[in-house]
Each structure stands twice: as C-alpha cells, then as structure tokens.
Design an enzyme around this catalytic site. Structure first.
Site, PDB file in Angstrom:
ATOM      1  N   THR A  37     -63.964  -3.344 -58.404  1.00  0.00           N
ATOM      2  CA  THR A  37     -64.364  -3.047 -59.657  1.00  0.00           C
ATOM      3  C   THR A  37     -63.653  -2.715 -60.860  1.00  0.00           C
ATOM      4  O   THR A  37     -62.432  -3.932 -60.639  1.00  0.00           O
ATOM      5  CB  THR A  37     -64.690  -1.762 -59.803  1.00  0.00           C
ATOM      6  N   LYS A  47     -58.768  13.982 -60.825  1.00  0.00           N
ATOM      7  CA  LYS A  47     -59.674  13.892 -59.632  1.00  0.00           C
ATOM      8  C   LYS A  47     -59.519  14.857 -58.769  1.00  0.00           C
ATOM      9  O   LYS A  47     -59.996  15.460 -58.219  1.00  0.00           O
ATOM     10  CB  LYS A  47     -59.660  12.436 -58.702  1.00  0.00           C
ATOM     11  N   ALA A  80     -63.736   0.589 -53.974  1.00  0.00           N
ATOM     12  CA  ALA A  80     -64.431  -1.225 -54.847  1.00  0.00           C
ATOM     13  C   ALA A  80     -63.666  -1.610 -55.547  1.00  0.00           C
ATOM     14  O   ALA A  80     -62.871  -1.204 -56.411  1.00  0.00           O
ATOM     15  CB  ALA A  80     -66.181  -0.731 -54.679  1.00  0.00           C
ATOM     16  N   TYR A 114     -55.548  10.283 -64.043  1.00  0.00           N
ATOM     17  CA  TYR A 114     -56.086  10.099 -64.149  1.00  0.00           C
ATOM     18  C   TYR A 114     -56.097  10.219 -62.809  1.00  0.00           C
ATOM     19  O   TYR A 114     -56.847  10.649 -61.702  1.00  0.00           O
ATOM     20  CB  TYR A 114     -56.396   8.499 -62.929  1.00  0.00           C
ATOM     21  N   ASN A 153     -70.742  10.071 -61.001  1.00  0.00           N
ATOM     22  CA  ASN A 153     -69.685   9.684 -61.149  1.00  0.00           C
ATOM     23  C   ASN A 153     -69.004   8.771 -62.082  1.00  0.00           C
ATOM     24  O   ASN A 153     -68.095   8.339 -62.528  1.00  0.00           O
ATOM     25  CB  ASN A 153     -70.766   8.128 -60.889  1.00  0.00           C
ATOM     26  N   ASP A 185     -75.766   6.108 -68.791  1.00  0.00           N
ATOM     27  CA  ASP A 185     -74.253   5.592 -69.145  1.00  0.00           C
ATOM     28  C   ASP A 185     -73.910   5.880 -71.123  1.00  0.00           C
ATOM     29  O   ASP A 185     -75.184   6.588 -71.432  1.00  0.00           O
ATOM     30  CB  ASP A 185     -74.246   3.885 -68.722  1.00  0.00           C
TER      31      ASP A 185
END
Length: 285
Positions: free
Chosen positions: A189, A159, A187, A155, A91, A38
């Site tokens: 987040t 992707k 999800a 974004y 990720n 991270d």
C-alpha cells in the site's frame, strides 16, 4: 448462494483505497450493506459507486473519525441508512516515520489521534449501538509494528494501543453478543511504499506480492457469524500465511525473593532466573 454477511450493515473506516477499500468491497460481495468512510470524499464516493455498480449496496460517508463527534456521525449514519450496525472495521490510519532524535511532536500526536483515538471513538459509539441491538462484531486493525520496528515509534505505539483496546473490550463484552477482534494485515500500500522509501534498499519490494485483497477474507470471517466463537484475538495475515499473535504472557515462574534489592535483581538477571530476554520486534514463539 448466500454470503457470509447477508443482511448485515457494516462500517469500514479509511475505505477510500488500499486495505480499507478491499475490506469494503468484499463485505459487499458477501452480502453486507456497507458504509464507506474516508476523510477524502471523492475516494469514499468512488468506492461506494464501484460497489453499487457491481450490484452491491453501499453509501459513502466522508469525514474524520479522529474526533468523538466525527466518529459518532459515521456510526449514526450507518444506523440511519441501514437500520443497524452489525459490523465495524476500524481501518482508518495514518503513517509517519521518524527516528526518536528527530521525531516531530505534532506528527506523533496526529498518528495517535487518528490511529488510536479514532479507533477508540468509533468502537465506543459502535459498541453502544451493538449492545442496544443485542450483538455485533468489531474488527480493529493493529500491526506487527507494535512489537517493535525501527522508525515507527508513533505508529507502533498507536497500534499497540489498538491491540490493548481489543483485549480490554473483549474482557468487557464477554457474554454480551458483541465480539471484538483485531487483524494485523500486510500488503503493498502507500504505507509500504513510504516505509520502503525511508529504509531504502534494506526494505525494497518486501510487500510487492501482497495485494490488499489478500487480507480481506479474514476480516469478513471475523465480522461473520462463522466466527461466533472468536473473541479478543489478533489474527495476522502475511501474504499466503494466516496465523495468530499471542497475547502478552508472563514467561515461566520467575524468581522469588521477599526482600528484593538492586543487587539481588542483578543477580537474578545474571543467573537467567527471571526468564529469557525477548528479541526486539515481532518473532515466532
């Protein structure tokens, strides 16, 4: 009882919280030694510490994957710590929302550098190491936003690039023992919070019952030998639903003419001979 990833060494990028942390924790629970990456060192160390406290094996590797050297350091650290790299979960990502009329170019660039180039750089380093050791599995993280979603130009483009990388690398690596797939997770987040805040009442609560951990089993499956026959696919997880996203396809047989003119093209569209006009956004076939 054996785990799906017993004896494997796995890198999870952007694993300091949310989806990445869920992937890292389940990978460790299924027997993998996990490199927790991270950009926030404190978060990376906290997740690694929680895994070791639960009896798993993990080390933290803070740093950006948005540069070639930074990505290489993460992959090299996994090999140095665990002797191999058997799995990579790409990720790490950032999220910016904007209408095209007000899109900040620096923010657009930042999204592409982290989400697309970071995925590419980590993948390239990992694939080279995996080829030298005779096998491995890369799981990229894409998004349904790449099919079209308001305010997600940067974004969605990043992707979409990740999905294309998945298809291309899969074609490159057929028969090598290295597999490449992608997941399209969903999800609640920080990204979901930002999206809901941007859209207001139209989006409030859309992901509230979709915890990050619900997405992790599909990722661990794709990393494992159980998915040996799965290559070049995009798996969609949306709450309690597991499905596949189709590859880009040419619809129907199209219209034929040896000497197209603008008028003929217009006529073909008007007659519906070219094929159906697809709706904007992700939809079911």
């Amino acid at each position: 009882m054996t785990g799906f990833l017993d004896g494997k060494a796995v890198v999870v990028t952007g694993a300091g919280r949310g989806l990445g942390a869920a992937y890292a924790r389940l990978a460790a629970a299924e027997g993998a030694a996990v490199l927790v990456n991270d950009v926030d060192a404190d978060l990376a160390h906290a997740v690694a510490a929680s895994i070791t406290a639960d009896g798993g094996r993990a080390v933290a590797a803070a740093g950006t994957i948005g540069t070639w050297d930074g990505a290489g350091e993460v992959i090299d650290r996994c090999v140095a710590e665990f002797g191999a790299i058997d799995g990579l979960v790409n990720n790490a990502g950032i999220f910016r929302l904007a209408h095209p009329a007000s899109q900040d170019p620096d923010e657009f660039r930042a999204v592409i550098e982290v989400n697309l180039l970071g995925t590419a750089y980590c993948g390239l380093h990992a694939i080279r190491a995996m080829l030298s050791q005779g096998g491995g599995s890369v799981v990229n993280v894409t998004s349904g936003a790449h099919a079209g979603s308001a305010a997600m130009g940067a974004y969605g483009a990043s992707k979409g690039g990740v999905a294309s990388l998945t298809y291309c690398w899969a074609a490159d690596l057929i028969g090598t023992g290295v597999r490449v797939n992608a997941v399209s997770p969903n999800a609640h987040t920080r990204m979901a919070d930002a999206f809901e805040a941007y859209l207001g009442a139209d989006a409030q609560g859309q992901n509230v019952h979709k915890p990050p951990a619900q997405n992790a089993p599909a990722v661990i499956y794709l990393l494992s030998a159980a998915a040996a026959g799965v290559h070049g696919q995009v798996v969609r997880i949306d709450g309690d639903e597991l499905s596949m996203i189709a590859h880009p396809v040419v619809q129907g047989t199209g219209a034929q003419d040896p000497s197209w003119t603008v008028e003929k093209v217009a006529a073909a569209f008007e007659a519906g001979a070219v094929g159906p006009i697809s709706p904007v956004g992700l939809h079911r076939a």
